[in-house]
Design a protein around this motif. Structure first.
Motif, PDB file in Angstrom:
ATOM      1  N   GLU A 169       4.826 -14.457  28.737  1.00  0.00           N
ATOM      2  CA  GLU A 169       5.491 -15.522  29.461  1.00  0.00           C
ATOM      3  C   GLU A 169       5.533 -15.181  30.942  1.00  0.00           C
ATOM      4  OE1 GLU A 169       9.361 -16.050  27.846  1.00  0.00           O
ATOM      5  OE2 GLU A 169       8.661 -16.950  25.953  1.00  0.00           O
ATOM      6  N   VAL A 170       5.440 -16.221  31.770  1.00  0.00           N
ATOM      7  CA  VAL A 170       5.592 -16.094  33.220  1.00  0.00           C
ATOM      8  C   VAL A 170       6.665 -17.080  33.642  1.00  0.00           C
ATOM      9  CG1 VAL A 170       4.495 -16.378  35.455  1.00  0.00           C
ATOM     10  CG2 VAL A 170       3.247 -15.304  33.593  1.00  0.00           C
ATOM     11  N   ASP A 171       7.741 -16.536  34.194  1.00  0.00           N
ATOM     12  CA  ASP A 171       8.894 -17.353  34.606  1.00  0.00           C
ATOM     13  C   ASP A 171       9.359 -18.227  33.447  1.00  0.00           C
ATOM     14  OD1 ASP A 171       8.723 -16.194  37.092  1.00  0.00           O
ATOM     15  OD2 ASP A 171       7.529 -17.810  37.968  1.00  0.00           O
ATOM     16  N   ASP A 172       9.511 -17.610  32.261  1.00  0.00           N
ATOM     17  CA  ASP A 172      10.014 -18.254  31.036  1.00  0.00           C
ATOM     18  C   ASP A 172       9.094 -19.342  30.518  1.00  0.00           C
ATOM     19  OD1 ASP A 172      12.256 -16.607  31.150  1.00  0.00           O
ATOM     20  OD2 ASP A 172      13.377 -18.040  32.389  1.00  0.00           O
ATOM     21  N   GLN A 173       7.841 -19.357  30.943  1.00  0.00           N
ATOM     22  CA  GLN A 173       6.864 -20.305  30.434  1.00  0.00           C
ATOM     23  C   GLN A 173       5.728 -19.512  29.789  1.00  0.00           C
ATOM     24  OE1 GLN A 173       7.183 -23.645  30.437  1.00  0.00           O
ATOM     25  NE2 GLN A 173       9.162 -23.498  31.487  1.00  0.00           N
ATOM     26  N   SER A 174       5.325 -19.918  28.573  1.00  0.00           N
ATOM     27  CA  SER A 174       4.258 -19.214  27.872  1.00  0.00           C
ATOM     28  C   SER A 174       2.940 -19.388  28.621  1.00  0.00           C
ATOM     29  CB  SER A 174       4.111 -19.740  26.446  1.00  0.00           C
ATOM     30  OG  SER A 174       5.269 -19.450  25.703  1.00  0.00           O
ATOM     31  N   VAL A 175       2.190 -18.306  28.728  1.00  0.00           N
ATOM     32  CA  VAL A 175       0.880 -18.331  29.384  1.00  0.00           C
ATOM     33  C   VAL A 175      -0.137 -17.731  28.439  1.00  0.00           C
ATOM     34  CG1 VAL A 175       1.840 -18.213  31.710  1.00  0.00           C
ATOM     35  CG2 VAL A 175       1.269 -16.106  30.501  1.00  0.00           C
ATOM     36  N   GLN A 176      -1.406 -18.018  28.744  1.00  0.00           N
ATOM     37  CA  GLN A 176      -2.513 -17.475  27.980  1.00  0.00           C
ATOM     38  C   GLN A 176      -3.210 -16.403  28.818  1.00  0.00           C
ATOM     39  OE1 GLN A 176      -2.941 -18.401  24.869  1.00  0.00           O
ATOM     40  NE2 GLN A 176      -1.296 -19.897  25.058  1.00  0.00           N
ATOM     41  N   LEU A 177      -3.453 -15.265  28.213  1.00  0.00           N
ATOM     42  CA  LEU A 177      -4.157 -14.171  28.891  1.00  0.00           C
ATOM     43  C   LEU A 177      -5.620 -14.161  28.464  1.00  0.00           C
ATOM     44  CD1 LEU A 177      -1.565 -11.271  28.617  1.00  0.00           C
ATOM     45  CD2 LEU A 177      -1.786 -12.999  30.397  1.00  0.00           C
ATOM     46  N   ILE A 178      -6.480 -13.698  29.368  1.00  0.00           N
ATOM     47  CA  ILE A 178      -7.905 -13.602  29.098  1.00  0.00           C
ATOM     48  C   ILE A 178      -8.186 -12.226  28.514  1.00  0.00           C
ATOM     49  CG2 ILE A 178     -10.220 -13.655  30.107  1.00  0.00           C
ATOM     50  CD1 ILE A 178      -9.118 -15.474  32.268  1.00  0.00           C
ATOM     51  N   ALA A 179      -8.876 -12.179  27.365  1.00  0.00           N
ATOM     52  CA  ALA A 179      -9.233 -10.912  26.737  1.00  0.00           C
ATOM     53  C   ALA A 179     -10.616 -10.502  27.207  1.00  0.00           C
ATOM     54  CB  ALA A 179      -9.199 -11.026  25.211  1.00  0.00           C
ATOM     55  N   GLY A 180     -10.699  -9.445  28.000  1.00  0.00           N
ATOM     56  CA  GLY A 180     -11.961  -8.927  28.483  1.00  0.00           C
ATOM     57  C   GLY A 180     -12.353  -7.646  27.766  1.00  0.00           C
ATOM     58  N   SER A 181     -13.489  -7.047  28.196  1.00  0.00           N
ATOM     59  CA  SER A 181     -13.967  -5.814  27.575  1.00  0.00           C
ATOM     60  C   SER A 181     -13.060  -4.629  27.869  1.00  0.00           C
ATOM     61  CB  SER A 181     -15.389  -5.510  28.057  1.00  0.00           C
ATOM     62  OG  SER A 181     -15.407  -5.361  29.463  1.00  0.00           O
ATOM     63  N   THR A 182     -12.307  -4.702  29.006  1.00  0.00           N
ATOM     64  CA  THR A 182     -11.442  -3.574  29.375  1.00  0.00           C
ATOM     65  C   THR A 182      -9.962  -3.873  29.195  1.00  0.00           C
ATOM     66  OG1 THR A 182     -11.440  -4.304  31.691  1.00  0.00           O
ATOM     67  CG2 THR A 182     -13.136  -2.715  31.020  1.00  0.00           C
ATOM     68  N   GLY A 183      -9.606  -5.085  28.800  1.00  0.00           N
ATOM     69  CA  GLY A 183      -8.187  -5.363  28.599  1.00  0.00           C
ATOM     70  C   GLY A 183      -7.860  -6.835  28.747  1.00  0.00           C
ATOM     71  N   PHE A 184      -6.542  -7.146  28.916  1.00  0.00           N
ATOM     72  CA  PHE A 184      -6.043  -8.499  29.075  1.00  0.00           C
ATOM     73  C   PHE A 184      -5.827  -8.783  30.570  1.00  0.00           C
ATOM     74  CE2 PHE A 184      -4.772  -7.366  24.781  1.00  0.00           C
ATOM     75  CZ  PHE A 184      -5.160  -8.488  24.072  1.00  0.00           C
TER      76      PHE A 184
END
Length: 1022
Positions: free
Chosen positions: A108-123
């Motif tokens: 969450e960012v500022d109490d709002q759900s966000v989507q993270l990008i999954a890459g080869s080295t992490g999120f």
């Protein structure tokens, strides 16, 4: 008169501003010399440009909260991270958050759900707005268990400051956090709270364990024993280390022994009895030495005399015994005993493993000449099977050496056999030899092992013999081996049935028929064939004759599972069926698969496939499948077929296959559409609907489109039926390529030349060319696709767009859905600039959808420009660029280079030192009916000042004519007033038109002014 002067001044000022509302910035300002020098000095002071931020983002304070729960079998941790992120850039920023492999549950960012990008080295988190954000991350972890504790690896964002707060179950824990600083532990209410400061890192290791409760340790013990008639006197020395200064009570020996004394560090120690154990006290941290003197009685049960000791469990315990006479000492638990006899006294020394009880026994020593005698027993197990013309035997001989040791073994071989291989268990064969015996006597094989062995030992002998004879009805003797130089031997014979032949016993002498379960486990594990007959014999040399016969074949019983994928296209209906055969009993060598009459068989694959043949019958087709071997267990076949559908066929039957002679046949059917057809079931009989999620994985992996319908069935009579209603729809074309961003830079020169650099970000799936319509008479100077030079082609196609433009070019592009750049530079001739006029321009027209277009236009500095007329959005107008700004703006025209070292770089364009910039932009510019164009009016700076003077003079003439007509009385003078007004009005109309001030409002204003003047003239005359 004063008011008249004010009125004339105001009208002159209004006329001046109205005549040149775009040229205010090019006016003339006069300053005193002193002020001018001050301004010049200020320009010489270097102006520091604001530095760009060293990074586009910053990770600030991170607070990590870890809560560990004890779930009996496992420890699980819930991790919550609160992180401050500050963004400095307005473009898209890719912020690394967590390393790969983190089992993230929520972000969450500022109490709002966000989507993270999954890459080869992490999120990663992407954002394009400046500001400070608060991110919250939640994930769960399982702790790794080790001796007395747990360990857990916690992934972390690489923040500037990280604080860790953890709650662990239990108190009195040893807690470690790596890396960390300033660890604080608070233990209460059966919980341990930990606070620590973590340096910038992407992970932290946290371990905890219950501390050891031992207060002392016994490391070594030395026991010296001396046999005195019926007792054995022991003197034991133990090394003890205490971990604290308090007194520790040590339990030493059971109270059943005769205790003489106990010494601690050379001093007599107090003795106590605790739970039937002699014990003493030791005090003081560090190492101490205990000396125990005690006696143990000798027991004489039936057999050898023995002594039983109950000693403390110590890692290292050494015994040194002294006994009268030549004795052979045995120790339980078993250990190696070193004996030394001197002056009729036997000295024995040995170590014992960590144990509580030690038993010592002895007997008179055996003379060496007797000890070297070899005693052994042997068991021979024969596995016999026949193939065409050859009889194969594997003899597994197991020795049990009860006395002595040897490395030579002798085996008696029957006549007429050929030894193929020797295998030893527990050693390697150094050599083996076969000595031929006399006529009618067996051969002797001697096997040499690379070391002497004792105890249990095994040898496997692989041999064969021919069973070819003129009369195939004559039985043959089964050749059995016999072991020499052993005290006792026994054996077993197992006749095996292969797929080609089976052995039928004819004569059995000195053999006892037993069940297959009498064979040891290691014998049964050495064969995968069927045991037909089993015999056992003891001591004597048995005789067994048999006949080789083909086995009686029994038809196997099997079930079939058919998984079918039906793929429907515009013309064909393709079927892909996977048949799983489960043989419940027996074996099978062939299978028959039935197909409908109206389908075309394509292919069949199967393990151990010999051949398959398609036969056509009246109502169906059959595929006869032959295998290279008898099949048992489970195996899988794949069958592919298709059906050609009629052009107007709407109601179609789904063709499926079935397996003949299957006791139970089940199946699943999945239907997918390969084109724009609508599928609806029209007839469903003996079928059950199935959710696509219930289909097997191997069937789902065959699909390329979503599964529309799914059914399951069990084959019964009458059989199942499935008909589909198919509606064909015309497919629409979609965009296969697009331009996300189009950036144009056009440079105009006073000599009538415009140079345009166009940069496109193209995403293409399967389009071959990018077609671009260029303005008339344009010439391409250079072209690059994804950094590589390309040569464009001229399109010969004629259409309305090609007629409105000059020509169109074709650019060969690559397939890349992620996006790649296309850069083109071309020149277009334009009209040379004069004292005044218009400069026009038109964007090129790509044949792809252009999402966003941005056009930078650079004009010569020596001209004055008016507000552009355009159907695009004007972003920047009349921006005067310095030499450095101009070079940076046009850098993409002059610095485009190939990525290949062998290619020739494009032409270099001379960049002017200054220029006036106009910026236009538009969304979907090439999708409008009107082309993206602009028109900018211009004047030379001298003409601009002259126009201002003429406008002022025209206003003076108009008002002068009015004043002359009103104030003067002479008739010929009155005629001068209207003439001056007419000349002034004509001048205003000319100047306003040439300066591109709104022409029609100026004309109307002039006509009204003229009408007022004429009406005043006639009124005064009357």
């Amino acid at each position: 008169m004063k008011h008249l002067i004010y009125t004339i001044a105001i009208i002159m000022l209004v006329s001046f501003v109205f005549a040149n509302e775009e040229q205010v910035k090019h006016g003339e300002v006069r300053l005193p010399l002193q002020h001018y020098n001050q301004l010049v000095d200020q320009t010489r002071i270097p102006i520091k440009k604001p530095k760009e931020a060293p990074s586009s983002y910053a990770l600030g304070q991170a607070s990590v909260s870890v809560s560990v729960l004890d779930q009996k079998e496992t420890m699980s941790a819930s991790v919550t991270i609160s992180l401050t992120i500050e963004i400095f850039d307005t473009d898209w920023v890719k912020v690394p958050i967590l390393p790969s492999g983190t089992p993230l549950r929520n972000a969450e960012v500022d109490d709002q759900s966000v989507q993270l990008i999954a890459g080869s080295t992490g999120f990663y988190w992407t954002v394009n707005k400046q500001g400070t954000y608060r991110m919250t991350l939640t994930y769960d972890l399982n702790a790794l268990r080790f001796e007395n504790g747990y360990s857990i690896s916690i992934p972390l964002p690489q923040a500037a400051a990280i604080t860790l707060n953890a709650v662990l179950p239990g108190t009195g824990l040893d807690i470690g956090i790596i890396p960390s600083a300033g660890i604080k532990i608070d233990q209460k209410d059966n919980q341990s709270s930990v606070q620590a400061t973590i340096p910038t890192t992407n992970g932290v290791q946290m371990t905890w364990r219950v501390p050891h409760k031992e207060t002392y340790s016994m490391s070594r013990a030395q026991y010296n024993g001396n046999l005195k008639k019926e007792t054995m006197l022991f003197e034991g020395v133990l090394e003890v280390e205490l971990f604290h200064n308090d007194s520790v009570q040590l339990e030493l020996l059971p109270d059943t022994v005769t205790l003489n004394d106990i010494y601690v560090d050379g001093q007599k120690a107090p003795i106590a009895i605790k739970e039937h154990q002699f014990s003493t006290w030791v005090k003081g941290i560090g190492q101490h030495q205990l000396k125990i003197i005690f006696q143990v009685p000798v027991e004489r049960p039936e057999g050898s005399p023995l002594v039983k000791l109950m000693i403390p469990q110590v890692p290292i315990s050494n015994f040194a015994l002294s006994l009268e006479g030549k004795k052979e000492i045995r120790v339980t638990p078993f250990t190696n005993v070193y004996h030394q006899v001197s002056n009729d006294i036997t000295q024995a020394s040995f170590y014992v493993p960590m144990t509580r009880e030690v038993t010592l026994s002895w007997n008179e020593a055996v003379p060496e000449e007797i000890k070297t005698e070899l005693r052994a027993n042997a068991s021979a197990f024969h596995l016999v099977y026949a193939e065409e013309g050859v009889l194969f035997i594997q003899a597994m001989i197991r020795y049990e050496i009860t006395r002595g040791e040897t490395n030579i073994f002798e085996i008696e071989l029957p006549n007429g056999i050929q030894v193929n291989r020797i295998a030893c268990l527990g050693g390697e064969t150094a050599d083996w030899r076969v000595i031929k015996g006399k006529p009618n006597e067996p051969d002797t094989m001697t096997i040499f092992i690379n070391r002497k062995v004792k105890g249990e030992f095994g040898i496997d002998v692989f041999y064969d013999r021919s069973i070819v004879s003129e009369n195939d009805q004559q039985p043959f003797t089964i050749p059995l081996v016999h072991v020499r130089s052993v005290d006792r031997q026994r054996g077993m014979v197992a006749l095996l049935a292969s797929k080609e032949l089976t052995l039928k016993p004819v004569l059995e002498e000195l053999l006892t028929r037993v069940g297959e379960n009498q064979l040891p486990a290691f014998v049964r594990q050495n064969t995968n064939k069927v045991v037909a007959h089993t015999y056992k014999y003891v001591e004597s040399k048995p005789k067994l004759t048999a006949l080789a016969r083909p086995p009686e074949r029994k038809q196997g019983k099997f079930d079939a599972m058919v998984n079918t994928l039906i793929s429907i296209g515009d013309v064909t209906m393709k079927g892909s069926a996977t048949i799983d055969i489960n043989i419940k009993s027996g074996t099978i060598s062939d299978v028959t698969v039935m197909l409908p009459k109206n389908v075309n068989f394509l292919s069949l694959s199967s393990p151990s496939l010999r051949t398959h043949k398609l036969r056509s019958e009246d109502a169906a087709q059959s595929i006869d499948v032959q295998f290279t071997q008898e099949m048992d267990g489970m195996f899988r076949m794949d069958v592919a077929y298709e059906r050609i559908m009629a052009e107007n066929e709407a109601d179609i039957s789904v063709p499926t296959l079935r397996v003949q002679h299957a006791e139970v046949e089940q199946g699943r059917i999945a239907i997918e559409a390969l084109s724009a057809v609508e599928i609806q079931p029209s007839l469903v009989e003996q079928l059950s609907s199935l959710d696509p999620n219930e289909l097997p994985q191997q069937l789902v992996l065959k699909t390329t489109n979503p599964i529309l319908l799914a059914y399951k069935y069990v084959h019964v009579d009458p059989p199942y039926q499935l008909k589909l209603k198919m509606t064909r729809h015309k497919a629409m074309d979609v965009q296969t390529a697009t331009i996300d961003q189009a950036t144009y830079h056009t440079l105009y020169t006073a000599d009538g030349l415009s140079v345009t650099s166009a940069s496109f970000i193209v995403r293409n799936s399967r389009q071959q060319f990018l077609r671009i319509f260029l303005p008339k008479d344009s010439q391409v100077w250079s072209l690059f696709v994804d950094g590589q030079p390309e040569k464009p082609a001229i399109s010969t196609e004629q259409n309305e767009k090609a007629n409105s433009f000059g020509s169109s070019i074709l650019i060969k592009i690559i397939n890349d859905s992620q996006g790649f750049p296309v850069n083109i530079i071309y020149q277009t001739p334009v009209q040379k600039t004069g004292m005044f006029g218009h400069i026009t321009g038109m964007l090129p027209l790509p044949d792809m959808v252009v999402t966003h277009s941005k056009w930078h236009v650079y004009m010569p500095e020596e001209l004055s420009y008016f507000k552009p007329k355009t159907n695009m959005k004007l972003v920047t107008a009349n921006q005067l660029l310095s030499q450095q700004q101009m070079q940076e703006s046009m850098a993409n025209i002059t610095t485009i280079k190939s990525q290949s070292p062998k290619t020739i770089p494009p032409l270099t364009i001379q960049v002017p030192v200054t220029g006036v910039c106009f910026v236009f932009e538009k969304l979907y510019a090439n999708q409008s009916d009107d082309q993206a164009t602009f028109s900018i009016g211009y004047l030379t700076k001298s003409l601009s000042l002259g126009g201002q003077f003429l406008a002022l003079l025209s206003c003076i003439l108009v008002w002068s004519g009015i004043l002359i007509h009103l104030k003067l009385k002479q008739p010929w003078v009155k005629l001068l007033g209207p003439s001056l007004c007419a000349i002034g009005i004509i001048g205003l109309i000319f100047i306003l038109g040439k300066l591109q001030i709104h022409y029609w409002p100026a004309l109307v204003f002039s006509i009204l002014l003229y009408g007022v003047t004429v009406s005043i003239f006639w009124k005064s005359r009357s």
